[in-house]
Motif scaffolding. Structure first.
Motif, PDB file in Angstrom:
ATOM      1  N   ALA A 198      -1.742   0.282  -3.873  1.00  0.00           N
ATOM      2  CA  ALA A 198      -2.986  -0.282  -2.943  1.00  0.00           C
ATOM      3  C   ALA A 198      -3.686   0.886  -2.314  1.00  0.00           C
ATOM      4  O   ALA A 198      -3.166   2.040  -2.575  1.00  0.00           O
ATOM      5  CB  ALA A 198      -2.714  -1.321  -2.037  1.00  0.00           C
ATOM      6  N   GLY A 199      -5.110   0.758  -2.255  1.00  0.00           N
ATOM      7  CA  GLY A 199      -5.850   1.703  -1.556  1.00  0.00           C
ATOM      8  C   GLY A 199      -5.284   1.663   0.105  1.00  0.00           C
ATOM      9  O   GLY A 199      -4.213   1.553   0.450  1.00  0.00           O
ATOM     10  N   ALA A 200      -6.604   1.622   1.088  1.00  0.00           N
ATOM     11  CA  ALA A 200      -6.149   1.592   2.501  1.00  0.00           C
ATOM     12  C   ALA A 200      -5.845   0.102   2.826  1.00  0.00           C
ATOM     13  O   ALA A 200      -6.437  -0.570   2.345  1.00  0.00           O
ATOM     14  CB  ALA A 200      -7.378   2.223   3.146  1.00  0.00           C
ATOM     15  N   VAL A 201      -4.954   0.364   3.820  1.00  0.00           N
ATOM     16  CA  VAL A 201      -4.658  -1.062   4.515  1.00  0.00           C
ATOM     17  C   VAL A 201      -5.222  -1.087   5.978  1.00  0.00           C
ATOM     18  O   VAL A 201      -4.565  -0.368   6.641  1.00  0.00           O
ATOM     19  CB  VAL A 201      -3.224  -1.570   4.577  1.00  0.00           C
ATOM     20  CG1 VAL A 201      -2.879  -2.779   5.094  1.00  0.00           C
ATOM     21  CG2 VAL A 201      -2.692  -1.732   2.946  1.00  0.00           C
ATOM     22  N   ARG A 253       6.610  -2.197   1.831  1.00  0.00           N
ATOM     23  CA  ARG A 253       7.979  -1.497   1.541  1.00  0.00           C
ATOM     24  C   ARG A 253       7.669  -0.752   0.212  1.00  0.00           C
ATOM     25  O   ARG A 253       7.461  -1.651  -1.094  1.00  0.00           O
ATOM     26  CB  ARG A 253       9.144  -2.368   1.825  1.00  0.00           C
ATOM     27  CG  ARG A 253       9.229  -2.832   3.197  1.00  0.00           C
ATOM     28  CD  ARG A 253      10.331  -4.011   3.245  1.00  0.00           C
ATOM     29  NE  ARG A 253      11.480  -3.544   2.738  1.00  0.00           N
ATOM     30  CZ  ARG A 253      12.219  -4.449   1.768  1.00  0.00           C
ATOM     31  NH1 ARG A 253      11.987  -5.656   1.636  1.00  0.00           N
ATOM     32  NH2 ARG A 253      13.499  -3.760   1.636  1.00  0.00           N
ATOM     33  N   GLY A 254       8.384   0.284   0.135  1.00  0.00           N
ATOM     34  CA  GLY A 254       8.565   0.867  -1.214  1.00  0.00           C
ATOM     35  C   GLY A 254       6.907   1.072  -2.034  1.00  0.00           C
ATOM     36  O   GLY A 254       7.081   0.989  -3.202  1.00  0.00           O
ATOM     37  N   CYS A 255       5.882   1.061  -1.334  1.00  0.00           N
ATOM     38  CA  CYS A 255       4.501   0.954  -2.112  1.00  0.00           C
ATOM     39  C   CYS A 255       3.827   2.353  -2.248  1.00  0.00           C
ATOM     40  O   CYS A 255       4.279   3.450  -1.497  1.00  0.00           O
ATOM     41  CB  CYS A 255       3.531   0.209  -1.052  1.00  0.00           C
ATOM     42  SG  CYS A 255       4.069  -1.613  -1.304  1.00  0.00           S
ATOM     43  N   GLU A 256       2.834   2.676  -3.048  1.00  0.00           N
ATOM     44  CA  GLU A 256       2.016   3.737  -2.845  1.00  0.00           C
ATOM     45  C   GLU A 256       0.696   3.157  -2.371  1.00  0.00           C
ATOM     46  O   GLU A 256      -0.076   2.369  -3.252  1.00  0.00           O
ATOM     47  CB  GLU A 256       1.656   4.273  -4.171  1.00  0.00           C
ATOM     48  CG  GLU A 256       2.988   4.791  -5.066  1.00  0.00           C
ATOM     49  CD  GLU A 256       2.965   6.420  -4.818  1.00  0.00           C
ATOM     50  OE1 GLU A 256       2.093   6.887  -4.424  1.00  0.00           O
ATOM     51  OE2 GLU A 256       4.237   6.794  -4.738  1.00  0.00           O
ATOM     52  N   LEU A 257       0.419   3.807  -1.127  1.00  0.00           N
ATOM     53  CA  LEU A 257      -0.836   3.370  -0.305  1.00  0.00           C
ATOM     54  C   LEU A 257      -1.650   4.685  -0.056  1.00  0.00           C
ATOM     55  O   LEU A 257      -1.298   5.726  -0.019  1.00  0.00           O
ATOM     56  CB  LEU A 257      -0.323   2.821   1.217  1.00  0.00           C
ATOM     57  CG  LEU A 257       0.737   1.633   0.858  1.00  0.00           C
ATOM     58  CD1 LEU A 257       0.962   1.306   2.400  1.00  0.00           C
ATOM     59  CD2 LEU A 257      -0.083   0.287   0.180  1.00  0.00           C
ATOM     60  N   ASP A 258      -2.884   4.388   0.173  1.00  0.00           N
ATOM     61  CA  ASP A 258      -3.887   5.736   0.390  1.00  0.00           C
ATOM     62  C   ASP A 258      -3.649   5.901   2.005  1.00  0.00           C
ATOM     63  O   ASP A 258      -3.654   7.093   2.252  1.00  0.00           O
ATOM     64  CB  ASP A 258      -5.290   5.309   0.041  1.00  0.00           C
ATOM     65  CG  ASP A 258      -6.159   6.273   0.281  1.00  0.00           C
ATOM     66  OD1 ASP A 258      -6.073   7.589  -0.234  1.00  0.00           O
ATOM     67  OD2 ASP A 258      -6.866   6.188   1.565  1.00  0.00           O
ATOM     68  N   ARG A 259      -3.883   4.701   2.615  1.00  0.00           N
ATOM     69  CA  ARG A 259      -3.714   4.953   4.146  1.00  0.00           C
ATOM     70  C   ARG A 259      -3.440   3.547   4.751  1.00  0.00           C
ATOM     71  O   ARG A 259      -3.627   2.649   4.242  1.00  0.00           O
ATOM     72  CB  ARG A 259      -5.047   5.452   4.613  1.00  0.00           C
ATOM     73  CG  ARG A 259      -5.366   5.890   6.222  1.00  0.00           C
ATOM     74  CD  ARG A 259      -6.337   6.715   6.378  1.00  0.00           C
ATOM     75  NE  ARG A 259      -6.768   6.947   7.796  1.00  0.00           N
ATOM     76  CZ  ARG A 259      -5.982   7.685   8.800  1.00  0.00           C
ATOM     77  NH1 ARG A 259      -5.003   8.288   8.207  1.00  0.00           N
ATOM     78  NH2 ARG A 259      -6.293   7.743   9.719  1.00  0.00           N
ATOM     79  N   VAL A 260      -2.944   3.923   5.990  1.00  0.00           N
ATOM     80  CA  VAL A 260      -2.441   2.456   6.717  1.00  0.00           C
ATOM     81  C   VAL A 260      -3.150   2.909   8.197  1.00  0.00           C
ATOM     82  O   VAL A 260      -2.836   3.648   8.865  1.00  0.00           O
ATOM     83  CB  VAL A 260      -1.036   2.293   6.865  1.00  0.00           C
ATOM     84  CG1 VAL A 260      -0.716   1.185   7.876  1.00  0.00           C
ATOM     85  CG2 VAL A 260      -0.451   1.863   5.372  1.00  0.00           C
ATOM     86  N   ILE A 261      -3.933   1.710   8.375  1.00  0.00           N
ATOM     87  CA  ILE A 261      -4.615   1.878   9.829  1.00  0.00           C
ATOM     88  C   ILE A 261      -4.506   0.495  10.588  1.00  0.00           C
ATOM     89  O   ILE A 261      -4.718  -0.523  10.054  1.00  0.00           O
ATOM     90  CB  ILE A 261      -6.244   2.200   9.699  1.00  0.00           C
ATOM     91  CG1 ILE A 261      -6.435   3.379   8.940  1.00  0.00           C
ATOM     92  CG2 ILE A 261      -6.689   2.171  10.983  1.00  0.00           C
ATOM     93  CD1 ILE A 261      -6.973   2.724   7.438  1.00  0.00           C
ATOM     94  N   ALA A 262      -3.841   0.578  11.785  1.00  0.00           N
ATOM     95  CA  ALA A 262      -3.539  -0.381  12.601  1.00  0.00           C
ATOM     96  C   ALA A 262      -3.743  -0.137  14.021  1.00  0.00           C
ATOM     97  O   ALA A 262      -3.054  -0.496  15.019  1.00  0.00           O
ATOM     98  CB  ALA A 262      -2.224  -0.916  12.432  1.00  0.00           C
TER      99      ALA A 262
END
Length: 513
Positions: free
Chosen positions: A100-103, A116-125
């Protein structure tokens, strides 16, 4: 069921599974092909648009009575960024082996989120409220995790993950310098490009697991609250700036940096509280200037048993209940002024502890010596305490002017600054022996030939050595020839020894000596 657009077959399957919380697994079973890093090779049958997931999580699908809805998706390529900012999510989100891209969960209120076990661009919380677990275990996050001021009523997990830092601000085409006129991205601040995890002010009621994390960029958790502990066992942190881990003003139940933990950059903890153990064992700390900066901290127990350490260790003004270490725990440069501890553990000799104090890069400071001597006294090792205080006096003398250094050297040689008063007795015995031998061979002449007195070489020598004549032998006998110099030496030595004894006793009896 409400749909704002036409759904693909994979999206229809996800839409139908959501009300009952069933898994939608798009994986083929080929482990290599199912690796999210190979998502560019996946066909349309494994693609899910991000907006479809957003609609489901925000209540677009009808609920089924007696069932708990949840979004559980494995092996999918999520097209686009998953924007859930400022939302209130009443269902859990679980992505497994997805790309996925950004979350974006900025200002969101949500239940557990598992990526879990993902390819992500960025995580913002940022400022998110999570009732459950924020789980990023095993994921690769290219451009960092931002969870500053988030509140997590559960656990934070970023173990076995690979996290990079956000890219630096775009450079201008002229000269390669940053263009300060360029507006910032709303998700990436200009000061964040050195940090893989930006989490200032985060509060986690449970434990924070960052085990076997590989981070290119630092971890910034200033002001964080971790009553359940912070665990970085086996993690590899490579700073892009001077600091690898920043835990200033944090409170934690425990902090573990062990089992192969490596930090390339400063591990910094200032003005915080650890109610359990700060455990640095089998770890490698490497920095150009300061590898470990733990100052003004309140720590119940510090276990400092690193595998390898390069760079200065600063423990100034920290209060430690139990300090467990060993001679090899420290590099050649340490800062110990103001450090206090209730107890110490480790296989140290007193001379090794004294050498440890001498490594302070700020030069002579009295407090480290006094603190170490006080600890030896508490455990009943008075002789070791005196050795520490003697080392303190010697180092203090080395900082004074030449005349004071000469006087100090005399006190050291004669009575060990009062901590080795037995030296005066040794000097007196040597002088008495030498004088007795000299005057036994070359007897003095009698001052009054008519006086009936018997000459005793030992008594005569003793009378010369004592500042005040006790046996009146000094005035009754006159040394001859070169023995006059021996007599004068004995008289002067007696005064020097007496003065040194008085000066040494004054230092010992004076409070704080």
């Amino acid at each position: 069921m409400r749909r704002s657009r036409r759904l693909t077959a994979a999206e229809r399957t996800l839409w139908s599974a959501f009300p009952s919380g069933d898994w939608v697994d798009l994986r083929t079973g080929d482990r290599e092909h199912d690796d999210p890093a190979q998502a560019h090779t996946w066909g349309r049958e494994r693609q899910i648009r991000a907006e479809v997931i957003t609609e489901l999580l925000m209540g677009a699908a009808e609920r089924q009575p007696g069932r708990v809805p949840a979004l559980r998706l494995a092996g999918a390529r999520v097209v686009g960024d998953l924007n859930l900012s400022e939302s209130t999510l009443e269902t859990t989100l679980h992505l497994l082996n997805c790309h996925a891209g950004a979350v974006d969960l900025t200002d969101a209120t949500t239940r557990s989120v598992r990526l879990r076990g993902c390819e992500l661009d960025r995580v913002i919380a940022s400022r998110a409220q999570v009732s459950g677990v924020l789980d990023l275990n095993g994921s690769t996050i290219a451009h960092g995790v931002r969870i500053d001021n988030a509140r997590i009523e559960g656990q934070l997990r970023i173990s076995h993950a690979t996290v990079g830092a956000p890219p630096p601000p775009a450079s201008s085409t002229e000269g390669g310098h940053y263009d300060v006129r360029e507006p910032e991205s709303p998700l990436v601040g200009r000061s964040q490009h050195e940090w893989a995890i930006w989490a200032g002010g985060v509060a986690v009621t449970g434990a924070v697991f960052l085990r076997e994390l590989t981070a290119t960029g630092g971890i910034r958790m200033i002001g964080g609250a971790f009553p359940g502990g912070l665990y970085l066992r086996g993690s590899q942190i490579t700073a892009l700036g001077p600091v690898a881990i920043n835990l200033d003003y944090c409170t934690a139940g425990a902090v573990e940096l062990d089992d192969g933990f490596t930090a390339r950059g400063t591990v910094r903890m200032r003005s915080g509280t650890i109610t359990g153990t700060l455990f640095i064992s089998d770890a490698t700390l490497i920095a150009e200037e300061r590898s470990l900066h733990v100052t003004h901290m309140q720590i119940d127990e510090l276990v400092l048993l690193p595998r390898h350490i390069e760079g200065e260790v600063n423990l100034r003004y920290s209060r430690i209940g139990v300090l467990s270490d060993r001679p090899g725990s420290y590099p050649s440069r340490v800062m110990l002024d103001g450090l206090t501890y209730e107890s110490m553990r480790g296989t140290w000799r007193v001379d090794e502890r004294i050498a440890w104090l001498a490594r302070d890069t700020r030069g002579y400071r009295p407090h480290p010596y006094e603190q170490l001597a006080a600890w030896y006294r508490r455990i009943g090792h008075e002789s070791d305490a005196r050795r520490v205080l003697l080392a303190k006096r010697r180092r203090q003398t080395g900082t004074r002017r030449p005349r004071a250094r000469m006087a100090g050297a005399l006190l050291d040689v004669t009575v060990g600054y009062g901590y080795r008063s037995w030296l005066a007795g040794l000097w007196a015995a040597l002088l008495l022996t030498a004088g007795t031998l000299v005057f036994s061979t070359w007897r003095p002449t009698k001052v009054d030939p008519d006086e009936m007195r018997t000459f005793y070489p030992f008594v005569y020598t003793l009378d010369l050595l004592v500042p005040v004549s006790v046996f009146e032998a000094r005035g009754a006998w006159e040394p001859v020839g070169w023995t006059v110099w021996v007599a004068w030496t004995l008289i002067v030595s007696g005064w020097v020894l007496a003065t040194a004894l008085i000066a040494g006793a004054t230092r010992i009896l004076r409070p704080g000596a």
